[in-house]
Enzyme design. Structure first.
Site, PDB file in Angstrom:
ATOM      1  CG  HIS A 121     -23.768 -13.275  -7.494  1.00 18.88           C
ATOM      2  ND1 HIS A 121     -23.318 -12.741  -6.360  1.00 18.88           N
ATOM      3  CD2 HIS A 121     -23.617 -12.739  -8.936  1.00 18.88           C
ATOM      4  CE1 HIS A 121     -23.999 -11.196  -6.888  1.00 18.88           C
ATOM      5  NE2 HIS A 121     -24.227 -12.042  -8.127  1.00 18.88           N
ATOM      6  CB  CYS A 129     -15.344 -31.083 -13.472  1.00 24.66           C
ATOM      7  SG  CYS A 129     -13.687 -31.236 -13.318  1.00 24.66           S
ATOM      8  CB  THR A 191     -28.053  -5.488  -1.513  1.00 25.25           C
ATOM      9  OG1 THR A 191     -26.667  -5.590  -2.720  1.00 25.25           O
ATOM     10  CG2 THR A 191     -29.306  -4.430  -2.040  1.00 25.25           C
ATOM     11  CG  ASN A 216     -29.007  -1.152   4.003  1.00 29.00           C
ATOM     12  OD1 ASN A 216     -28.554  -0.856   4.970  1.00 29.00           O
ATOM     13  ND2 ASN A 216     -28.467  -1.680   2.740  1.00 29.00           N
TER      14      ASN A 216
HETATM   15  C1  BV8 Z   1     -18.835  -9.420 -14.679  1.00 29.36           C
HETATM   16  C2  BV8 Z   1     -20.377 -14.469  -4.995  1.00 29.36           C
HETATM   17  C3  BV8 Z   1     -18.651  -9.970 -16.741  1.00 29.36           C
HETATM   18  C4  BV8 Z   1     -19.226 -14.832  -4.516  1.00 29.36           C
HETATM   19  C5  BV8 Z   1     -20.314 -12.756  -5.186  1.00 29.36           C
HETATM   20  C6  BV8 Z   1     -13.317  -4.660 -12.761  1.00 29.36           C
HETATM   21  C7  BV8 Z   1     -12.633  -5.337 -13.057  1.00 29.36           C
HETATM   22  C8  BV8 Z   1     -13.833  -7.131 -12.927  1.00 29.36           C
HETATM   23  C9  BV8 Z   1     -15.012  -6.573 -12.105  1.00 29.36           C
HETATM   24  C10 BV8 Z   1     -15.258  -5.828 -12.283  1.00 29.36           C
HETATM   25  C11 BV8 Z   1     -14.928  -4.510 -12.431  1.00 29.36           C
HETATM   26  N1  BV8 Z   1     -15.625  -3.624 -12.547  1.00 29.36           N
HETATM   27  C12 BV8 Z   1     -16.663  -4.078 -12.533  1.00 29.36           C
HETATM   28  C13 BV8 Z   1     -16.678  -4.964 -12.581  1.00 29.36           C
HETATM   29  C14 BV8 Z   1     -17.443  -5.832 -12.583  1.00 29.36           C
HETATM   30  C15 BV8 Z   1     -17.872  -6.923 -11.202  1.00 29.36           C
HETATM   31  C16 BV8 Z   1     -18.603  -5.568 -10.951  1.00 29.36           C
HETATM   32  O1  BV8 Z   1     -19.385  -5.043 -10.148  1.00 29.36           O
HETATM   33  N2  BV8 Z   1     -17.382  -5.093  -9.284  1.00 29.36           N
HETATM   34  C17 BV8 Z   1     -17.441  -3.996  -8.603  1.00 29.36           C
HETATM   35  C18 BV8 Z   1     -16.991  -4.384  -7.102  1.00 29.36           C
HETATM   36  C19 BV8 Z   1     -16.775  -2.825  -9.508  1.00 29.36           C
HETATM   37  N3  BV8 Z   1     -18.877  -7.770 -11.673  1.00 29.36           N
HETATM   38  C20 BV8 Z   1     -18.259  -9.192 -11.680  1.00 29.36           C
HETATM   39  O2  BV8 Z   1     -17.830  -9.450 -12.340  1.00 29.36           O
HETATM   40  C21 BV8 Z   1     -19.455 -10.372 -12.314  1.00 29.36           C
HETATM   41  N4  BV8 Z   1     -19.161 -10.449 -13.754  1.00 29.36           N
HETATM   42  O3  BV8 Z   1     -19.311  -8.525 -14.418  1.00 29.36           O
HETATM   43  O4  BV8 Z   1     -19.595 -10.306 -15.433  1.00 29.36           O
HETATM   44  C22 BV8 Z   1     -18.632 -10.793 -18.274  1.00 29.36           C
HETATM   45  C23 BV8 Z   1     -19.011 -10.323 -18.718  1.00 29.36           C
HETATM   46  C24 BV8 Z   1     -19.014 -11.324 -19.445  1.00 29.36           C
HETATM   47  C25 BV8 Z   1     -17.786 -12.238 -19.646  1.00 29.36           C
HETATM   48  C26 BV8 Z   1     -17.087 -12.315 -18.626  1.00 29.36           C
HETATM   49  C27 BV8 Z   1     -17.176 -11.393 -18.246  1.00 29.36           C
HETATM   50  C28 BV8 Z   1     -19.732 -10.929 -10.863  1.00 29.36           C
HETATM   51  C29 BV8 Z   1     -20.199 -10.083 -10.053  1.00 29.36           C
HETATM   52  C30 BV8 Z   1     -20.282 -11.472  -8.637  1.00 29.36           C
HETATM   53  C31 BV8 Z   1     -19.284 -11.519  -8.198  1.00 29.36           C
HETATM   54  N5  BV8 Z   1     -19.455 -12.617  -6.476  1.00 29.36           N
HETATM   55  N6  BV8 Z   1     -20.503 -13.154  -4.919  1.00 29.36           N
HETATM   56  C32 BV8 Z   1     -19.240 -14.969  -3.746  1.00 29.36           C
HETATM   57  O5  BV8 Z   1     -20.010 -15.065  -2.713  1.00 29.36           O
HETATM   58  O6  BV8 Z   1     -17.632 -16.805  -3.016  1.00 29.36           O
HETATM   59  S1  BV8 Z   1     -20.401 -10.885  -5.373  1.00 29.36           S
HETATM   60  C33 BV8 Z   1     -20.491 -10.251  -3.000  1.00 29.36           C
HETATM   61  O7  BV8 Z   1     -21.068  -9.166  -3.303  1.00 29.36           O
HETATM   62  C34 BV8 Z   1     -21.855 -11.110  -3.613  1.00 29.36           C
HETATM   63  O8  BV8 Z   1     -22.465 -11.639  -4.079  1.00 29.36           O
HETATM   64  C35 BV8 Z   1     -23.175  -9.818  -3.546  1.00 29.36           C
HETATM   65  O9  BV8 Z   1     -23.935  -9.902  -4.867  1.00 29.36           O
HETATM   66  C36 BV8 Z   1     -22.078  -8.873  -4.086  1.00 29.36           C
HETATM   67  C37 BV8 Z   1     -21.963  -7.584  -3.063  1.00 29.36           C
HETATM   68  O10 BV8 Z   1     -22.826  -7.525  -1.626  1.00 29.36           O
HETATM   69  P1  BV8 Z   1     -23.266  -7.282  -0.768  1.00 29.36           P
HETATM   70  O11 BV8 Z   1     -24.505  -8.946  -1.396  1.00 29.36           O
HETATM   71  O12 BV8 Z   1     -24.507  -6.174  -1.636  1.00 29.36           O
HETATM   72  O13 BV8 Z   1     -23.432  -7.395   0.559  1.00 29.36           O
HETATM   73  P2  BV8 Z   1     -22.222  -5.808   1.136  1.00 29.36           P
HETATM   74  O14 BV8 Z   1     -21.636  -6.462   2.061  1.00 29.36           O
HETATM   75  O15 BV8 Z   1     -21.611  -5.157  -0.284  1.00 29.36           O
HETATM   76  O16 BV8 Z   1     -23.561  -4.594   1.485  1.00 29.36           O
HETATM   77  C38 BV8 Z   1     -24.464  -5.693   3.074  1.00 29.36           C
HETATM   78  C39 BV8 Z   1     -25.466  -4.240   2.990  1.00 29.36           C
HETATM   79  O17 BV8 Z   1     -26.105  -5.084   3.582  1.00 29.36           O
HETATM   80  C40 BV8 Z   1     -24.638  -2.897   3.259  1.00 29.36           C
HETATM   81  O18 BV8 Z   1     -25.246  -2.214   2.689  1.00 29.36           O
HETATM   82  C41 BV8 Z   1     -25.193  -3.268   4.568  1.00 29.36           C
HETATM   83  O19 BV8 Z   1     -25.569  -1.517   4.924  1.00 29.36           O
HETATM   84  C42 BV8 Z   1     -26.585  -4.114   4.986  1.00 29.36           C
HETATM   85  N7  BV8 Z   1     -26.574  -4.952   6.029  1.00 29.36           N
HETATM   86  C43 BV8 Z   1     -25.583  -4.923   7.370  1.00 29.36           C
HETATM   87  N8  BV8 Z   1     -26.684  -5.512   8.260  1.00 29.36           N
HETATM   88  C44 BV8 Z   1     -27.959  -5.130   7.596  1.00 29.36           C
HETATM   89  C45 BV8 Z   1     -27.641  -5.129   6.489  1.00 29.36           C
HETATM   90  N9  BV8 Z   1     -29.243  -4.609   5.923  1.00 29.36           N
HETATM   91  C46 BV8 Z   1     -30.743  -5.184   6.224  1.00 29.36           C
HETATM   92  N10 BV8 Z   1     -30.282  -5.589   7.431  1.00 29.36           N
HETATM   93  C47 BV8 Z   1     -28.899  -6.082   8.418  1.00 29.36           C
HETATM   94  N11 BV8 Z   1     -28.877  -6.730   9.752  1.00 29.36           N
END
Ligand code: BV8
Length: 257
Positions: A121, A129, A191, A216
């Protein structure tokens, strides 16, 4: 907490592995004080992803998006990678290759010394730009001279991160998919496995025959098919896991440098 037996099982699964993928999410950085997106106190509990991590949000209010990213940049600059990052680097001493495939944009894996890192990501230390959509470049300035920062062409700079609704770079997702398919073991660390296409990579690894070791404190969709889940914080259990693995391999941590 992870039971000793689970760590033993995880080491057993790692012993025959030649190529290991460490697939990481925001939880990997939680132990350094970086907020996660979901779960208790997560960013999306207080902010709207649409406002901060979409092109629409950026076009509506580039200043708000940059204020949030500027805050992350200045915080990330002050933190040190926790021992779990070094454990992933030490693991390189016990297998042919460790490839880090990270969803995180903080650059902490490279800073901690991992030799092969695929940033799915993007990276918050890179900008490009928004008007010219050109190649990104590294911009380490904290604070930035103005918010939102401008390109010489007069257009706004944007963080080189993948926003929701934006495709991942083809080369990046193809490389990440290839190493997930070919690896012998995948560590799935910190994740929630809900954001695609990244969240699909552990299943690619599983279907490619890899052993799946989840790290996790919570249950996630990966827990259903992981060979072992270590329900503990990464910063605690990764050093324990890698030290035991290297010991079993007859490699002292110091020689794993
Ligand atoms: C795409 C960068 C298509 C930004 C990020 C409806 C509308 C629009 C899109 C979609 C939709 N439905 C589905 C989609 C696709 C969408 C998606 O999947 N949405 C989800 C929410 C349903 N995906 C996208 O939009 C992707 N692009 O599909 O494009 C396309 C194709 C062709 C042409 C045009 C378009 C792009 C997704 C990327 C988004 N960017 N980040 C920024 O940071 O500024 S996402 C962001 O959240 C992260 O990068 C990461 O990838 C994502 C998930 O987060 P996690 O890393 O898992 O973190 P989270 O907080 O969720 O969980 C933390 C975990 O850690 C927990 O489980 C917790 O228990 C655990 N934890 C806590 N403490 C600890 C621990 N583990 C270990 N040790 C600890 N101490």
């Amino acid at each position: 907490m992870a039971m000793e037996g689970d760590i033993e099982r995880a080491v057993e699964l790692l012993m025959p592995a030649r190529q290991v993928v460490a697939f990481t999410g925001a939880g990997m950085s939680k132990g350094c004080g970086v907020e996660t997106f979901r779960g208790k106190g997560g960013i999306w509990e207080r902010f709207n992803a649409e406002d901060l991590a979409t092109m629409e949000g950026f076009l509506r209010d580039p200043e708000l998006v940059w204020r949030w990213n500027e805050k992350r940049r200045s915080h990330i600059q002050t933190i040190e990678p926790h021992p779990g990052y070094k454990a992933i680097v030490d693991l390189e001493g016990g297998v042919d290759e460790v490839v880090v495939v990270t969803q995180n944009i903080d650059g902490l894996h490279e800073r901690s010394g991992s030799h092969r890192v695929i940033e799915l990501h993007g990276n918050v230390w890179k900008v490009r730009c928004a008007a010219e959509e050109n190649e990104p470049w590294v911009d380490l300035r904290v604070p930035l001279p103005e918010i939102p920062p401008r390109c010489e062409c007069g257009g706004f700079l944007r963080p080189h991160v993948v926003w929701f609704g934006e495709p991942l770079e083809r080369r990046v997702i193809l490389e990440a998919t290839a190493v997930s398919d070919s690896c012998n073991a995948m560590l799935v660390i910190g994740t929630s496995a809900v954001v695609y296409p990244a969240a699909g990579l552990p299943l690619v690894a599983k279907q490619g025959g890899a052993a799946i070791i989840e790290v996790n404190p919570e249950v996630t969709p990966v827990s259903e098919y992981a060979d072992v889940s270590l329900y503990a914080p990464a910063e605690e259990v990764l050093p324990e896991l890698v030290d035991l693995f290297l010991e079993r391999k007859g490699i002292g941590a110091e020689s794993a440098e």
